[in-house]
Design a protein around this motif. Sequence first.
Motif, short mmCIF file in Angstrom:
data_model
loop_
_atom_site.label_atom_id
_atom_site.label_comp_id
_atom_site.label_asym_id
_atom_site.label_seq_id
_atom_site.Cartn_x
_atom_site.Cartn_y
_atom_site.Cartn_z
N LEU A 42 0.83 -1.21 0.00
CA LEU A 42 0.00 0.00 0.00
C LEU A 42 0.87 1.26 0.00
N ASP A 43 1.93 1.25 0.81
CA ASP A 43 2.80 2.42 0.89
C ASP A 43 3.54 2.66 -0.42
N LEU A 44 4.00 1.59 -1.06
CA LEU A 44 4.69 1.73 -2.34
C LEU A 44 3.78 2.34 -3.40
N LEU A 45 2.58 1.82 -3.50
CA LEU A 45 1.64 2.34 -4.51
C LEU A 45 1.24 3.77 -4.20
N ASP A 46 1.06 4.08 -2.92
CA ASP A 46 0.69 5.44 -2.54
C ASP A 46 1.83 6.40 -2.88
N ALA A 47 3.08 6.00 -2.62
CA ALA A 47 4.22 6.86 -2.95
C ALA A 47 4.30 7.10 -4.46
#
Length: 201
Positions: free
Chosen positions: A92-97
């Motif tokens: 989730l954090d990778l895609l959000d970044a």
Amino acid sequence: MAQRPERADALRNRETVLAAADALFAASSSPHSVSMDDIATAAGVGKGTLFRRFGDRTGLIGAVIASRLEPLQQAVREAQDAAGSSPRQRVLDLLDASLCFKIENRNLMAAAEEAGLSSPYRAEHYGWWHGMLHAALDQVPGVHDAGFTAHALLATIRADLVAHLIDDQEMTPDGLRSCLAAYVDNALGSHSSSPGTRKEA
């Protein structure tokens, strides 16, 4: 033979060109209309200098993206290495970044997708994001094919789609981030985490 370090004046000229190109793409409502002539004029250099240095418009766009992505990639690597977050949260954090970067740089990223690269999937930055996602997805329970899933999830944040949703559909950046988080949560199934979980940028 070891490559000689770049001269200070050449490095300054390179940074000037990258900054000028970045500003032009950010200000343009039609990324494909930003030409090498426009960039050369804004940077105060001859167009021949751009071609000698970057090869062509595609090479220049790639260099601008790389310069903008470098600090983000370093921050992402450090965050991914930090203890405490689950593999699902790392996805989730990778895609959000990546989404936040595309929202902030959507004209530049759209120009890259239109720059005759034959496929955005051949771009170096795409391979980096895919590799990071693949590694995280490998650790998420229930994911059948981490490589394909990484491609499928990255397809939801193509630059042209992001630009369409933000600029044409008037979706807010926070609204788009929340929709992406909920979609990813659904796509990964109900093995862990709660719907819509994401960290604020």
